[in-house]
Structures are given as C-alpha cells and as structure tokens.
Design a protein around this motif. Structure first.
Motif, PDB file in Angstrom:
ATOM      1  N   LEU A  43       0.772  -1.317   0.052  1.00  0.00           N
ATOM      2  CA  LEU A  43      -0.073   0.015  -0.096  1.00  0.00           C
ATOM      3  C   LEU A  43       0.978   1.362  -0.133  1.00  0.00           C
ATOM      4  N   ASN A  44       1.874   1.241   0.827  1.00  0.00           N
ATOM      5  CA  ASN A  44       2.799   2.698   1.069  1.00  0.00           C
ATOM      6  C   ASN A  44       3.455   2.691  -0.068  1.00  0.00           C
ATOM      7  N   LEU A  45       4.111   1.785  -0.701  1.00  0.00           N
ATOM      8  CA  LEU A  45       4.649   1.994  -2.001  1.00  0.00           C
ATOM      9  C   LEU A  45       3.879   2.291  -3.262  1.00  0.00           C
ATOM     10  N   CYS A  46       2.655   1.661  -3.335  1.00  0.00           N
ATOM     11  CA  CYS A  46       1.835   2.345  -4.266  1.00  0.00           C
ATOM     12  C   CYS A  46       1.318   4.028  -4.059  1.00  0.00           C
ATOM     13  N   VAL A  47       1.166   4.009  -2.886  1.00  0.00           N
ATOM     14  CA  VAL A  47       0.909   5.276  -2.508  1.00  0.00           C
ATOM     15  C   VAL A  47       2.027   6.544  -2.970  1.00  0.00           C
ATOM     16  N   ALA A  48       3.218   6.267  -2.473  1.00  0.00           N
ATOM     17  CA  ALA A  48       4.370   6.910  -2.580  1.00  0.00           C
ATOM     18  C   ALA A  48       4.865   6.946  -4.042  1.00  0.00           C
ATOM     19  N   PHE A  49       4.596   5.931  -4.861  1.00  0.00           N
ATOM     20  CA  PHE A  49       5.262   5.984  -6.416  1.00  0.00           C
ATOM     21  C   PHE A  49       4.178   6.137  -7.316  1.00  0.00           C
ATOM     22  N   LEU A  50       2.843   5.832  -7.168  1.00  0.00           N
ATOM     23  CA  LEU A  50       1.784   5.634  -8.094  1.00  0.00           C
ATOM     24  C   LEU A  50       0.729   6.706  -7.934  1.00  0.00           C
ATOM     25  N   PHE A  51       0.764   7.219  -6.570  1.00  0.00           N
ATOM     26  CA  PHE A  51      -0.474   7.826  -6.234  1.00  0.00           C
ATOM     27  C   PHE A  51       0.038   8.860  -5.237  1.00  0.00           C
ATOM     28  N   PRO A  52       1.009   9.570  -5.633  1.00  0.00           N
ATOM     29  CA  PRO A  52       1.500  10.492  -4.439  1.00  0.00           C
ATOM     30  C   PRO A  52       0.699  11.440  -3.995  1.00  0.00           C
ATOM     31  N   GLU A  53      -0.534  11.901  -4.816  1.00  0.00           N
ATOM     32  CA  GLU A  53      -1.523  13.084  -4.405  1.00  0.00           C
ATOM     33  C   GLU A  53      -2.510  12.457  -3.511  1.00  0.00           C
ATOM     34  N   ARG A  54      -2.404  11.125  -3.362  1.00  0.00           N
ATOM     35  CA  ARG A  54      -3.490  10.549  -2.161  1.00  0.00           C
ATOM     36  C   ARG A  54      -4.990  10.723  -2.480  1.00  0.00           C
ATOM     37  N   GLY A  55      -5.635  11.132  -1.969  1.00  0.00           N
ATOM     38  CA  GLY A  55      -6.929  11.672  -2.070  1.00  0.00           C
ATOM     39  C   GLY A  55      -7.868  10.469  -2.173  1.00  0.00           C
ATOM     40  N   ALA A  56      -8.940  10.300  -2.986  1.00  0.00           N
ATOM     41  CA  ALA A  56      -9.879   9.226  -2.856  1.00  0.00           C
ATOM     42  C   ALA A  56      -9.075   7.758  -3.097  1.00  0.00           C
ATOM     43  N   VAL A  57      -8.193   7.946  -3.979  1.00  0.00           N
ATOM     44  CA  VAL A  57      -7.544   6.646  -4.533  1.00  0.00           C
ATOM     45  C   VAL A  57      -7.045   5.920  -3.077  1.00  0.00           C
ATOM     46  N   GLU A  58      -6.520   6.574  -2.047  1.00  0.00           N
ATOM     47  CA  GLU A  58      -6.217   5.829  -0.712  1.00  0.00           C
ATOM     48  C   GLU A  58      -7.215   5.267  -0.049  1.00  0.00           C
ATOM     49  N   TYR A  59      -8.363   5.647  -0.235  1.00  0.00           N
ATOM     50  CA  TYR A  59      -9.348   4.973   0.362  1.00  0.00           C
ATOM     51  C   TYR A  59      -9.638   3.891  -0.542  1.00  0.00           C
ATOM     52  N   VAL A  60      -9.753   3.537  -1.763  1.00  0.00           N
ATOM     53  CA  VAL A  60      -9.679   2.479  -2.539  1.00  0.00           C
ATOM     54  C   VAL A  60      -8.724   1.314  -2.289  1.00  0.00           C
ATOM     55  N   LEU A  61      -7.481   1.974  -2.190  1.00  0.00           N
ATOM     56  CA  LEU A  61      -6.513   1.064  -1.957  1.00  0.00           C
ATOM     57  C   LEU A  61      -6.533   0.266  -0.457  1.00  0.00           C
ATOM     58  N   GLU A  62      -7.060   1.297   0.697  1.00  0.00           N
ATOM     59  CA  GLU A  62      -7.213   0.834   1.830  1.00  0.00           C
ATOM     60  C   GLU A  62      -8.365  -0.313   1.856  1.00  0.00           C
ATOM     61  N   ALA A  63      -9.311  -0.075   1.190  1.00  0.00           N
ATOM     62  CA  ALA A  63     -10.375  -1.280   1.037  1.00  0.00           C
ATOM     63  C   ALA A  63      -9.793  -2.420   0.310  1.00  0.00           C
ATOM     64  N   LEU A  64      -8.850  -2.499  -0.679  1.00  0.00           N
ATOM     65  CA  LEU A  64      -8.368  -3.519  -1.339  1.00  0.00           C
ATOM     66  C   LEU A  64      -7.403  -4.356  -0.214  1.00  0.00           C
ATOM     67  N   VAL A  65      -6.689  -3.208   0.612  1.00  0.00           N
ATOM     68  CA  VAL A  65      -5.832  -4.061   1.687  1.00  0.00           C
ATOM     69  C   VAL A  65      -6.799  -4.969   2.706  1.00  0.00           C
ATOM     70  N   VAL A  66      -7.885  -4.346   2.997  1.00  0.00           N
ATOM     71  CA  VAL A  66      -9.052  -5.296   3.792  1.00  0.00           C
ATOM     72  C   VAL A  66      -9.135  -6.219   3.115  1.00  0.00           C
ATOM     73  N   ALA A  67      -9.621  -6.262   1.697  1.00  0.00           N
ATOM     74  CA  ALA A  67      -9.992  -7.508   1.162  1.00  0.00           C
ATOM     75  C   ALA A  67      -8.976  -8.479   0.944  1.00  0.00           C
ATOM     76  N   MET A  68      -7.789  -8.010   0.536  1.00  0.00           N
ATOM     77  CA  MET A  68      -6.391  -8.848   0.451  1.00  0.00           C
ATOM     78  C   MET A  68      -6.018  -9.610   1.906  1.00  0.00           C
ATOM     79  N   GLU A  69      -6.219  -8.917   3.129  1.00  0.00           N
ATOM     80  CA  GLU A  69      -5.722  -9.386   4.268  1.00  0.00           C
ATOM     81  C   GLU A  69      -7.022 -10.395   4.610  1.00  0.00           C
ATOM     82  N   TYR A  70      -8.349 -10.196   4.512  1.00  0.00           N
ATOM     83  CA  TYR A  70      -9.365 -11.159   4.755  1.00  0.00           C
ATOM     84  C   TYR A  70      -9.132 -12.123   4.000  1.00  0.00           C
TER      85      TYR A  70
END
Length: 103
Positions: A43-70
């Motif tokens: 997640l943090n590498l994606c945010v740092a290198f692919l989506f540095p502006e953060r914003g709404a994409v961060e919530y989508v990535l967090e939701a994907l993290v929940v799905a992956m961990e589950y």
C-alpha cells in the motif's frame, strides 16, 4: 513517515486486536504479522510512487488491503463474518491512529 515506521506501527496496532480476539498461537500471529507487513508495504509503495497526490485513491487502496488481508485470513483460519469485521476494524484502527499520529 518512513515505510519501516508505518509498517511497524501497523503490526503493533493490528496484532494485539487479533490476539485479543483469540488468535494467540504462534502460527496465527505469524499469519497476521506477515499479511500486515506485505499489505502495508505494498500500500505505502503504491501511494508513494503511483499515487503521490493521495486523496480518494487512498481509500480504494485501503479497501483493497482489507479484502486482501481477509482473503489471507480466510484461507488460514476459515471464512467468517466475525473475521471479516475483525479485519475491517483492525485496519480502520490502524489507519485512524496513523492519521492521528502523522496527519
């Protein structure tokens, strides 16, 4: 916040929740820690290198993290609503505490 600090804090926030919920043996805690390390660094590498502006994409990535961990936890421990809610709660806590500590 450095990648290492974010990863360590995530493990320190989420692992005790799983411990308190009954996942106390070494194998269970190893699964929880490994899933958190992989998902947090990804997640943090994606945010740092692919989506540095953060914003709404961060919530989508967090939701994907929940799905992956589950998905990992469901394979290791068996699917259940309780496990999904625990995974969601742990990630919300970790994300919220990260915001409080580091903005």
């Amino acid at each position: 916040m450095t990648l290492l600090r974010a990863c360590v804090l995530t493990v320190l926030f989420e692992t005790p929740l799983f411990f308190a919920a009954g996942y106390r043996d070494r194998d269970s805690l190893t699964v929880v820690i490994c899933a958190n390390v992989v998902s947090n660094l990804t997640l943090n590498l994606c945010v740092a290198f692919l989506f540095p502006e953060r914003g709404a994409v961060e919530y989508v990535l967090e939701a994907l993290v929940v799905a992956m961990e589950y998905a990992v936890y469901a394979l290791a421990f068996g699917r259940s609503r309780r496990l999904f809610l625990l995974t969601l709660a742990a990630n919300c806590l970790s994300y919220g505490l990260g915001l409080l500590l580091f903005g």
